[in-house]
Motif scaffolding. Structure first.
Motif, PDB file in Angstrom:
ATOM      1  N   THR A 179       1.083  -1.242   0.006  1.00 13.31           N
ATOM      2  CA  THR A 179      -0.052  -0.044  -0.150  1.00 13.31           C
ATOM      3  C   THR A 179       0.867   1.268   0.176  1.00 13.31           C
ATOM      4  OG1 THR A 179      -2.024  -1.118   1.338  1.00 13.31           O
ATOM      5  CG2 THR A 179      -1.575   1.330   1.422  1.00 13.31           C
ATOM      6  N   VAL A 180       1.775   1.303   0.896  1.00 20.85           N
ATOM      7  CA  VAL A 180       2.591   2.522   1.193  1.00 20.85           C
ATOM      8  C   VAL A 180       3.548   2.576  -0.469  1.00 20.85           C
ATOM      9  CG1 VAL A 180       4.731   3.373   2.204  1.00 20.85           C
ATOM     10  CG2 VAL A 180       3.107   2.430   3.365  1.00 20.85           C
ATOM     11  N   LEU A 181       4.236   1.523  -0.905  1.00 24.68           N
ATOM     12  CA  LEU A 181       4.833   1.800  -2.100  1.00 24.68           C
ATOM     13  C   LEU A 181       3.990   2.137  -3.289  1.00 24.68           C
ATOM     14  CD1 LEU A 181       7.723  -0.993  -1.525  1.00 24.68           C
ATOM     15  CD2 LEU A 181       7.792   1.547  -1.382  1.00 24.68           C
ATOM     16  N   ARG A 182       2.856   1.806  -3.329  1.00 23.14           N
ATOM     17  CA  ARG A 182       2.167   2.274  -4.434  1.00 23.14           C
ATOM     18  C   ARG A 182       1.886   3.853  -4.363  1.00 23.14           C
ATOM     19  NH1 ARG A 182      -1.114  -2.456  -3.705  1.00 23.14           N
ATOM     20  NH2 ARG A 182      -2.379  -1.551  -2.358  1.00 23.14           N
ATOM     21  N   GLN A 183       1.727   4.456  -3.339  1.00 19.70           N
ATOM     22  CA  GLN A 183       1.651   5.773  -3.072  1.00 19.70           C
ATOM     23  C   GLN A 183       3.007   6.334  -3.266  1.00 19.70           C
ATOM     24  OE1 GLN A 183      -1.258   7.064  -2.778  1.00 19.70           O
ATOM     25  NE2 GLN A 183      -2.208   5.093  -2.488  1.00 19.70           N
ATOM     26  N   VAL A 184       4.050   5.781  -2.756  1.00 22.13           N
ATOM     27  CA  VAL A 184       5.386   6.266  -3.208  1.00 22.13           C
ATOM     28  C   VAL A 184       5.625   6.324  -4.603  1.00 22.13           C
ATOM     29  CG1 VAL A 184       7.938   5.837  -2.986  1.00 22.13           C
ATOM     30  CG2 VAL A 184       6.344   5.637  -1.111  1.00 22.13           C
ATOM     31  N   ARG A 185       5.291   5.343  -5.512  1.00 24.66           N
ATOM     32  CA  ARG A 185       5.372   5.375  -6.900  1.00 24.66           C
ATOM     33  C   ARG A 185       4.694   6.657  -7.422  1.00 24.66           C
ATOM     34  NH1 ARG A 185       6.309  -0.428  -6.187  1.00 24.66           N
ATOM     35  NH2 ARG A 185       4.069  -0.889  -6.193  1.00 24.66           N
ATOM     36  N   ALA A 186       3.235   6.751  -6.963  1.00 26.73           N
ATOM     37  CA  ALA A 186       2.380   7.510  -7.692  1.00 26.73           C
ATOM     38  C   ALA A 186       2.923   9.012  -7.574  1.00 26.73           C
ATOM     39  CB  ALA A 186       1.004   7.675  -6.977  1.00 26.73           C
ATOM     40  N   ALA A 187       3.617   9.240  -6.223  1.00 28.28           N
ATOM     41  CA  ALA A 187       4.196  10.488  -5.857  1.00 28.28           C
ATOM     42  C   ALA A 187       5.501  10.564  -6.282  1.00 28.28           C
ATOM     43  CB  ALA A 187       4.243  10.773  -4.175  1.00 28.28           C
ATOM     44  N   ASP A 188       6.313   9.849  -6.924  1.00 28.76           N
ATOM     45  CA  ASP A 188       7.661   9.685  -7.404  1.00 28.76           C
ATOM     46  C   ASP A 188       8.565  10.111  -6.339  1.00 28.76           C
ATOM     47  OD1 ASP A 188       9.451   9.687  -9.550  1.00 28.76           O
ATOM     48  OD2 ASP A 188       9.542  11.783  -9.833  1.00 28.76           O
ATOM     49  N   GLY A 189       8.287   9.207  -5.109  1.00 27.09           N
ATOM     50  CA  GLY A 189       9.226   9.348  -4.117  1.00 27.09           C
ATOM     51  C   GLY A 189       8.743   9.398  -2.734  1.00 27.09           C
ATOM     52  N   PRO A 190       9.409   9.143  -1.709  1.00 26.25           N
ATOM     53  CA  PRO A 190       8.743   9.318  -0.277  1.00 26.25           C
ATOM     54  C   PRO A 190       8.695  10.681  -0.081  1.00 26.25           C
ATOM     55  CG  PRO A 190      11.034   8.318  -0.301  1.00 26.25           C
ATOM     56  CD  PRO A 190      10.494   8.472  -1.793  1.00 26.25           C
ATOM     57  N   GLU A 191       9.669  11.732  -0.264  1.00 27.31           N
ATOM     58  CA  GLU A 191       9.686  12.992   0.015  1.00 27.31           C
ATOM     59  C   GLU A 191       8.341  13.825  -0.477  1.00 27.31           C
ATOM     60  OE1 GLU A 191      12.433  11.419  -1.031  1.00 27.31           O
ATOM     61  OE2 GLU A 191      13.589  11.327   0.773  1.00 27.31           O
ATOM     62  N   PRO A 192       8.283  13.783  -1.768  1.00 23.09           N
ATOM     63  CA  PRO A 192       7.017  14.371  -2.184  1.00 23.09           C
ATOM     64  C   PRO A 192       5.727  13.839  -1.653  1.00 23.09           C
ATOM     65  CG  PRO A 192       8.588  13.834  -4.158  1.00 23.09           C
ATOM     66  CD  PRO A 192       9.081  13.005  -2.946  1.00 23.09           C
ATOM     67  N   LEU A 193       5.828  12.566  -1.358  1.00 26.28           N
ATOM     68  CA  LEU A 193       4.471  11.904  -0.977  1.00 26.28           C
ATOM     69  C   LEU A 193       4.263  12.573   0.629  1.00 26.28           C
ATOM     70  CD1 LEU A 193       2.197   9.821  -0.599  1.00 26.28           C
ATOM     71  CD2 LEU A 193       3.818   7.972  -0.207  1.00 26.28           C
ATOM     72  N   ALA A 194       5.450  12.456   1.238  1.00 27.15           N
ATOM     73  CA  ALA A 194       5.255  13.042   2.732  1.00 27.15           C
ATOM     74  C   ALA A 194       4.663  14.569   2.640  1.00 27.15           C
ATOM     75  CB  ALA A 194       6.645  13.174   3.431  1.00 27.15           C
TER      76      ALA A 194
END
Length: 227
Positions: A179-194
Motif C-alpha cells: 500500500t505504501v509503495l503504491r503511493q510512493v510510486r504515484a508521488a515519485d518518491g517518499p519525500e514528495p509523498l510526505a
C-alpha cells in the motif's frame, strides 16, 4: 427557469438531467413547457450534492434508482461510496504510519544500470525468492527483459526494494508495505509523498463532509417522493 437559476446551471443542463433519468420526468401542460415541481427541486438538489461526494457516475446511479423507487439499489451505491472512503482513510493511515521511517532513511546511491534479481538480492542481502515473494504481494513491479524474460530492476525498482527491505526490518506486513509503495510510486518518491499527506487528508475530510450533505439532500428527496 427557476430550477436552473437556483444552482447557476443552464436550462439545457436541467433537460439533460431529466433525459438521463436523474430527475423525474416533468409534466407537460397544453402550453408545451415543462412543469417542474418541488419534487424536481428536491431531486436536483440531491443530485448536485451527491456529485462532489460520490462522483458523476455513482451519483447518476443513485438518483436513477431513487427516481424509479428502487431504494435498495440507491442505498447500496451510497454504501459503496462510504466503504471506499473508509478504505482511502485506511490507506492514508498506513502511509502516514510509515512515511516518517522512509524519509528518515539514509539515501543510497542508485545503480547506473538495471539489476537482475540475483544482483538485487545480493545488494539487499536477501534471497532471490524473497524478491519474488514481494512481487507476488504487489510490493515490487519489475519489468521483464524482452529477450530472456528475466526480471530486471530499474533504479526506481531498486529504491522500492530498499524501502521494502527497510520496512520489513521494522516489522511491517507485506500488504501494508505494498500500500505504501503504491503511493510512493504515484508521488515519485517518499519525500514528495510526505509533503502531500496534509492535502490528502483534507481532501478526504472534504469528501466526508460532502457525503453528509448529500445524505441529507437525498433523504429530503426520498421524503418528497414518498419512498
Amino acid at each position: 427557469m427557476d430550477l436552473a437559476r437556483e444552482h447557476g446551471i443552464s436550462t439545457q443542463a436541467v433537460r439533460n438531467y431529466e433525459r438521463d433519468g436523474v430527475l423525474p420526468a416533468a409534466r407537460r401542460p397544453p402550453s408545451g413547457y415543462r412543469a417542474y415541481t418541488d419534487l424536481h427541486v428536491a431531486a436536483l438538489r440531491a443530485y448536485l450534492a451527491l456529485v462532489p461526494a460520490h462522483g458523476y457516475q455513482a451519483s447518476a446511479e443513485i438518483m436513477r434508482a431513487a427516481v424509479h423507487g428502487d431504494l435498495d439499489t440507491a442505498l447500496s451505491a451510497v454504501d459503496r461510496g462510504h466503504a471506499q472512503l473508509l478504505r482511502d482513510r485506511e490507506t492514508l493511515d498506513a502511509v502516514e504510519a510509515t512515511i516518517g521511517v522512509l524519509t528518515a532513511a539514509p539515501a543510497t546511491s542508485r545503480p547506473d544500470r538495471p539489476l537482475t534479481v540475483g544482483a538485487l538480492a545480493h545488494r539487499l542481502g536477501v534471497a532471490p525468492a524473497t524478491l519474488r515473494k514481494w512481487e507476488r504481494a504487489g510490493v515490487l513491479t519489475p519489468a521483464r527483459d524482452r529477450a530472456t524474460r528475466q526480471r530486471i530492476y530499474h533504479p526506481d525498482d531498486v529504491r522500492d526494494a530498499e524501502l521494502a527491505h527497510l520496512l520489513r526490518r521494522g516489522g511491517y506486513l507485506l500488504d501494508h508495505i505494498a500500500t505504501v509503495l503504491r503511493q510512493v510510486r504515484a508521488a515519485d518518491g517518499p519525500e514528495p509523498l510526505a509533503a502531500s499527506l496534509h492535502g490528502w487528508r483534507q481532501r478526504l475530510a472534504a469528501r466526508g463532509r460532502a457525503m453528509l450533505v448529500a445524505a441529507g439532500r437525498l433523504a429530503d428527496y426520498l421524503d418528497a417522493a414518498g419512498s
